[in-house]
Design a protein around this motif. Structure first.
Motif, short mmCIF file in Angstrom:
data_model
loop_
_atom_site.label_atom_id
_atom_site.label_comp_id
_atom_site.label_asym_id
_atom_site.label_seq_id
_atom_site.Cartn_x
_atom_site.Cartn_y
_atom_site.Cartn_z
N TYR A 44 -0.39 -7.06 1.12
CA TYR A 44 -0.58 -8.62 1.49
C TYR A 44 0.96 -9.15 1.47
O TYR A 44 1.59 -9.15 0.19
CB TYR A 44 -1.38 -9.48 0.85
CG TYR A 44 -2.90 -8.98 1.23
CD1 TYR A 44 -3.60 -9.57 2.44
CD2 TYR A 44 -3.56 -8.09 0.37
CE1 TYR A 44 -4.73 -9.06 2.65
CE2 TYR A 44 -4.87 -7.65 0.85
CZ TYR A 44 -5.47 -8.09 2.03
OH TYR A 44 -6.85 -7.89 2.26
N VAL A 45 1.51 -9.43 2.69
CA VAL A 45 2.98 -9.73 2.52
C VAL A 45 2.82 -11.46 2.55
O VAL A 45 2.25 -12.12 3.60
CB VAL A 45 3.72 -9.33 3.85
CG1 VAL A 45 5.07 -9.87 3.62
CG2 VAL A 45 3.73 -7.91 3.63
N THR B 151 11.32 -5.84 2.29
CA THR B 151 10.17 -6.75 2.30
C THR B 151 9.04 -6.22 1.47
O THR B 151 7.98 -6.51 0.84
CB THR B 151 9.74 -6.91 3.66
OG1 THR B 151 10.92 -7.92 4.14
CG2 THR B 151 8.35 -7.90 3.75
N ILE B 152 8.86 -4.69 1.85
CA ILE B 152 7.55 -3.97 1.26
C ILE B 152 7.85 -3.82 -0.42
O ILE B 152 7.16 -4.05 -0.99
CB ILE B 152 7.57 -2.50 1.84
CG1 ILE B 152 7.49 -2.41 3.19
CG2 ILE B 152 6.76 -1.58 0.87
CD1 ILE B 152 7.32 -1.23 3.95
N TRP B 153 9.05 -3.89 -0.99
CA TRP B 153 9.55 -3.58 -2.19
C TRP B 153 9.36 -4.86 -2.81
O TRP B 153 8.44 -4.82 -4.27
CB TRP B 153 10.93 -3.12 -2.47
CG TRP B 153 11.18 -3.11 -4.02
CD1 TRP B 153 12.01 -4.09 -4.58
CD2 TRP B 153 11.13 -2.40 -4.79
NE1 TRP B 153 12.51 -3.67 -5.89
CE2 TRP B 153 11.66 -2.55 -6.12
CE3 TRP B 153 10.17 -0.97 -4.52
CZ2 TRP B 153 11.52 -1.67 -6.95
CZ3 TRP B 153 10.38 0.13 -5.89
CH2 TRP B 153 10.85 -0.48 -6.96
N LYS B 154 9.63 -6.06 -2.34
CA LYS B 154 9.22 -7.28 -3.18
C LYS B 154 7.82 -7.73 -2.97
O LYS B 154 7.46 -8.66 -3.94
CB LYS B 154 9.98 -8.25 -2.45
CG LYS B 154 11.80 -8.27 -2.41
CD LYS B 154 12.14 -8.47 -3.96
CE LYS B 154 13.46 -8.59 -4.22
NZ LYS B 154 13.95 -8.67 -5.64
N ASN B 155 7.13 -7.14 -2.16
CA ASN B 155 5.67 -7.58 -2.02
C ASN B 155 4.64 -6.24 -2.57
O ASN B 155 3.43 -6.61 -2.50
CB ASN B 155 5.15 -7.76 -0.63
CG ASN B 155 5.91 -9.09 0.01
OD1 ASN B 155 5.21 -10.11 -0.32
ND2 ASN B 155 6.97 -9.00 0.62
N ASN C 36 1.17 -7.52 -4.42
CA ASN C 36 0.37 -7.91 -3.58
C ASN C 36 -0.46 -6.81 -2.84
O ASN C 36 -1.22 -7.11 -2.13
CB ASN C 36 0.66 -8.92 -2.34
CG ASN C 36 1.64 -9.99 -2.91
OD1 ASN C 36 1.29 -10.55 -4.04
ND2 ASN C 36 2.58 -10.45 -2.23
N TRP C 37 -0.22 -5.40 -3.52
CA TRP C 37 -1.14 -4.49 -3.04
C TRP C 37 -2.56 -4.43 -3.68
O TRP C 37 -2.74 -4.97 -4.65
CB TRP C 37 -0.63 -3.06 -3.57
CG TRP C 37 -1.25 -1.94 -3.24
CD1 TRP C 37 -2.18 -1.28 -4.21
CD2 TRP C 37 -1.51 -1.36 -1.98
NE1 TRP C 37 -2.89 -0.25 -3.84
CE2 TRP C 37 -2.46 -0.32 -2.31
CE3 TRP C 37 -0.93 -1.35 -0.72
CZ2 TRP C 37 -2.80 0.68 -1.24
CZ3 TRP C 37 -1.47 -0.48 0.24
CH2 TRP C 37 -2.41 0.30 -0.23
N SER C 38 -3.34 -4.48 -2.67
CA SER C 38 -4.97 -4.44 -2.88
C SER C 38 -5.41 -3.13 -2.92
O SER C 38 -5.64 -2.56 -1.87
CB SER C 38 -5.60 -5.52 -1.85
OG SER C 38 -7.08 -5.34 -2.24
#
Length: 465
Positions: free
Chosen positions: A287-288, A271-275, A278-280
């Motif tokens: 943001y997931v 989940t972290i890798w795929k998102n 979306n890092w701000s």
């Protein structure tokens, strides 16, 4: 008394025990010498009489009960009991050796006398018919032998006992065979009609065979007691087989089945890798907008097991074990189990496959082998060959119809069915298979597997994985 004298006294007791076990005729010299030893030890002469039970001895001489307990178990200092390999008949022993290990030679002579008593009572089973009273006496004496070995009474006779090691390891199978022989020589109906005597019977394969063969002649209390014994045996075997089945693989992950969207299945790393996109940087937050979950469903393609069992008398172990095994596999998800038993006729036991007790009550042991009759019943059950396994348990000694059965097996195998021929299914793996069939199965690429039940569990695991 010197160590050499004590050694000789033990030899007298040992040789008398061996002589009595191999011949029922008394050897006057050994009998008189043994009596002198026993009386000199202050022990009752009844120890030398195999017709007197150990129970009778300890009732008249209560102090001896404690001496029989753990009699053949090594002491805390590691010294071996007199019945062990530490002091076999004929072994040389010097004063220095006895002093070195700290053993009390006089005490060893006493232990030898007590051990000889319980061994003679258990292993001298005689011949001819056996009464219910004689069986009860033997079972009580066997219980004392088990106590002498540091085991619970009855423990070594259940499923060959002693498998966990220790002084009783390997003894259980022998005691079970002796009890089975006694049961086969007695009037079983007389015992079954008496609830107290029936409750003392130890369920065993030989006992179950007698019950199944005689069930049509039982009624009332005797039939109820017979059913209780069969159920006890089924439950004991099922407990062992269920453990073996539960240890098998559950199949590969089936990614065609959507994962359950619950927290315990959340794949946090993915989940972290795929998102990461979306890092701000400004907020220092990720943001997931999509969650990913792990696939947990196993690929368990609906599989059909068709178990065909030869129920002729020589295949009793296989009939019992496979019936119980089939009921266990029936409880697995997406496994459709069918059970057929045959001799000269075939019977479809599938409606009762979930209850091995009911299946066994419907079997009719005996008769010959007519495999084509069973195959005629089994083939229509094949819906999807690629998802079907046919387990055929038999010694494959047919009524001069080897070729017709083999031809039908070849056709089933070539259709895509996983054909598994098994010579027998027992705890020991022993079994005889018709050499004609054995060679042809090997040529076909479906060799007869070992009769050990663990091998069959392994083969079925591979098919279902």
């Amino acid at each position: 008394m010197t160590v050499d004298a004590d050694f000789n006294r033990r030899q007298v007791l040992y040789w008398r025990l061996i002589a009595r076990l191999f011949s029922r005729e008394e050897q006057a010299a050994l009998e008189s010498a043994s009596l002198a030893v026993v009386e000199d030890l202050g022990l009752p002469a009844a120890l030398l009489d195999p017709s007197v039970s150990v129970d009778n001895i300890v009732q008249r001489f209560p102090d001896l009960a404690k001496e029989f307990e753990g009699l053949m178990v090594p002491s805390a200092d590691g010294t071996q009991p007199v019945t062990s390999a530490a002091a076999p008949p004929g072994a040389a022993e010097s004063d220095g050796e006895a002093a070195a290990d700290g053993r009390d030679s006089a005490a060893e002579v006493r232990r030898a006398a007590l051990a000889a008593k319980v061994l003679l009572n258990v292993f001298d089973t005689g011949s001819g018919s056996v009464s219910a009273t004689q069986l009860a006496k033997w079972q009580a004496d066997a219980g004392w032998l088990e106590r002498a070995l540091g085991q619970e009474p009855g423990s070594l006779r259940r499923q060959g006992g002693g498998g966990s090691g220790g002084e009783g390891a390997g003894m259980g199978g022998t005691l079970g065979e002796l009890e089975g022989d006694l049961i086969s020589r007695m009037q079983l109906r007389e015992v079954l009609a008496d609830p107290k005597l029936a409750a003392q019977l130890t369920p065993s394969m030989s006992l179950i065979e007698q019950l199944l063969r005689d069930k049509s002649n039982l009624s009332g209390v005797a039939l109820a007691n017979a059913k209780a014994l069969i159920r006890r045996f089924v439950e004991e075997v099922a407990a062992v087989l269920r453990t073996q089945v539960e240890r098998t693989a559950v199949g590969t992950i089936d990614r065609s089945v959507p994962p359950k969207r619950v927290f315990r299945n959340l794949d946090l790393d993915r989940t972290i890798w795929k998102n990461l996109t979306n890092w701000s940087p400004d907020d220092q937050k990720l943001y997931v907008d999509r969650l990913f979950y792990r696939h947990t469903a196993s690929r368990t393609t609906p599989s059909r097991l068709i178990v065909v069992v030869d129920q002729s008398g020589s295949m009793l172990d296989s009939m019992v074990n496979c019936t119980i095994l089939a009921s266990i596999f029936t409880g697995l998800p997406k496994v459709d189990v069918h059970l057929i038993a045959y001799d000269t006729k075939a019977i479809d036991l599938t409606p009762w496959v979930h209850d091995p007790f009911e299946v066994l009550l419907r079997t009719k042991l005996g008769g010959g082998n007519d495999g084509p009759v069973a195959m005629a019943m089994a083939r229509p059950k094949i819906a999807e060959p690629k998802n079907t396994a046919m387990v055929w348990i038999s010694d494959f000694y047919e009524f001069d119809r080897s070729q017709p059965l083999y031809d039908s097996i070849v056709a089933v195998h070539r259709s895509g069915v996983r054909f598994i021929p098994v010579g027998s299914v027992t705890s020991s793996g022993q079994g005889i298979v018709n050499p004609w069939f054995r060679q042809r199965f090997k040529d076909l690429g479906t060799p007869v597997i070992s009769g050990h039940i663990k091998k069959l569990v392994f083969e079925l695991k591979n098919f279902l994985a």
